[in-house]
Enzyme design. Structure first.
Site, PDB file in Angstrom:
ATOM      1  N   GLU A 177      33.675  34.959  17.003  1.00 30.08           N
ATOM      2  CA  GLU A 177      33.449  34.664  18.793  1.00 30.08           C
ATOM      3  C   GLU A 177      32.050  33.973  18.683  1.00 30.08           C
ATOM      4  OE1 GLU A 177      34.420  37.643  21.454  1.00 30.08           O
ATOM      5  OE2 GLU A 177      36.505  37.696  20.624  1.00 30.08           O
TER       6      GLU A 177
ATOM      7  N   GLU B  20      42.432  39.239  17.215  1.00 29.03           N
ATOM      8  CA  GLU B  20      42.230  39.951  18.053  1.00 29.03           C
ATOM      9  C   GLU B  20      43.189  39.832  19.315  1.00 29.03           C
ATOM     10  OE1 GLU B  20      38.116  40.909  19.552  1.00 29.03           O
ATOM     11  OE2 GLU B  20      37.349  40.621  17.521  1.00 29.03           O
TER      12      GLU B  20
END
Length: 438
Positions: free
Chosen positions: A163, A346
């Protein structure tokens, strides 16, 4: 729900969120150690000093993963545990921990799925400019080389970054995450150097015969109405969050609309950088939690014709529950970007879980969330998306960054006073699901 026989099921964690042992075996200070100990930055003054004490309880936690019945475990490696000063001397005691973790996983027939950077930059590098400096991208390569030199005989695929949007934007623009800056120029320099570091490490991995992956967090940005102003606002929001961290990796450079909106001069981009960033990926990871509505703030509500989306259900984070957005983003990665192998690296939800008087945690809301998102993943596969696996966030409750220990995402409940682990109803449900799809 239909999934291929080769589909990989897993759970995920991150080093600073679970390991603890912040000052043991030569580990250096990270930006999250510094940030969490700065008054007012983390809810309740919480830190990751102890977290879930995974550093000392690793075999117990691997046993929980094995009992769940998953195929793989996604974890991250702490840069300051491996290179306490960010560069230079390697801490072999730090590497020993991950060496033992890999062996423990393989012994349990669980595939290690390591991430090299999940936000815990050594503070020593931050003091020298952090990700705003090109030096950090080059240091990332040195650190990655040390890790793969130890683990590459047993681990064949590595995620470079987790991320980068959060590292760059939350860390350098909004100031919600470490290092807590609020400056557009710093944020965009950090974003570029993060992706440059990814490209350099991906090249190194390929040179060593290893596979390189990259993980982004994406949201579907839905226009609040069909009004052209809302549509434009949603497109720019999509470019800033999604396209900014995908287009360069796909060889397209930075999205023009977002560059104009930021009024960015692109000065950190040197000759050859975009070619390095566009090193071909072996797989792409999608972290998906929610989607959001975007409205032009200058447009009066009376000027909007049709509101296209309004989610009423939210998680404990206040995030709308939008399973269909997962299907949209998976199709986008496959159809718009033509990435080959895709993983959901995720996906999960925080809810205010509590241990009942009978000693159980009956988190039916999380089961509902996961069931609908598994279905959304299956729907994407039905349309031809090459989805290869799904990692639930998270194995256990943990340090949730600026929220401290106030938010619980785990399949396993952690009592932070005793560190006792208690599998929740969602853990048992997922074990049953995996038994049914195998």
């Amino acid at each position: 729900m239909q999934f291929p026989d080769t589909f990989v099921w897993g759970v995920a964690t991150a080093s600073y969120q679970i390991e603890g042992a912040a000052e043991e075996d030569g580990r250096g200070e990270s930006i999250w150690d510094r940030f969490s100990k700065t008054p007012g930055k983390v809810r309740g003054g919480d830190t990751g000093d102890v977290a879930c004490d995974h550093y000392h309880r690793m075999p117990e936690d691997v046993a929980l993963i094995a009992a769940l019945g998953v195929d793989a475990y996604r974890f991250s490696i702490a840069w300051p545990r491996v290179m306490p000063d960010g560069t230079g001397e390697v801490s072999h005691r730090g590497l020993d921990f991950y060496d033992h973790l890999v062996d423990e996983l393989l012994e349990a027939r669980i595939t290690p799925f390591p991430t090299l950077y999940h936000w815990d930059l050594p503070q020593a590098l931050e003091d020298r400019g952090g990700w705003r400096s090109r030096v950090t991208a080059e240091a990332f390569l040195d650190y990655a080389t040390a890790v793969t030199g130890r683990l590459g005989d047993r681990v064949k695929r590595f995620v470079t970054l987790n991320e980068p949007w959060c590292s760059a934007i939350l860390g350098h623009l909004s100031g919600e995450h470490a290092p807590g800056l609020q400056d557009t120029t710093s944020a965009l320099s950090a974003a570029h150097h993060l992706m440059l570091g990814h490209g350099l490490v991906a090249q190194h991995l390929h040179a060593d015969g290893l596979e390189a992956g990259y993980v982004v967090n994406q949201e579907t940005k839905l226009a609040a109405s069909n009004h052209p102003s809302d549509v434009t606002a949603a497109r720019i929001a999509d470019e800033k969050m999604n396209g900014w961290f995908l287009d360069p990796v796909a060889g397209r450079g930075y999205p023009e609309g977002a560059v104009r909106d930021y009024d960015w001069d692109e000065s950190p981009v040197l000759g050859g950088d975009l070619d390095i960033i566009a090193e071909p990926l072996d797989f792409i990871g999608l972290n998906y939690y929610t989607s959001s509505v975007v409205a032009d703030p200058h447009l009066a509500d009376s000027d909007r014709d049709v509101r296209r989306y309004d989610a009423e259900e939210v998680t404990d984070m206040g995030w709308p529950v939008v399973p269909g957005g997962l299907t949209v983003q998976l199709r986008k990665l496959s159809e718009d970007y033509a990435f080959g192998e895709i993983f959901v690296t995720e996906s999960g939800a925080a809810y205010p879980d509590a241990v009942g008087t009978d000693g159980t945690v009956d988190d039916q809301d999380r089961i509902s969330y996961l069931r609908r998102h598994f279905q959304a993943a299956s729907d994407a596969i039905d349309t031809g998306v090459p989805l290869a696996g799904y990692f639930v966030w998270s194995l256990m409750d943990n340090f949730e960054w600026a929220f401290g220990y106030s938010k619980r995402f785990g399949l396993v409940h952690v009592d932070y006073s005793t560190l006792q682990r208690t599998p929740k109803a969602s853990y048992d449900w997922m074990r049953e699901v995996l038994g049914a799809v195998d």
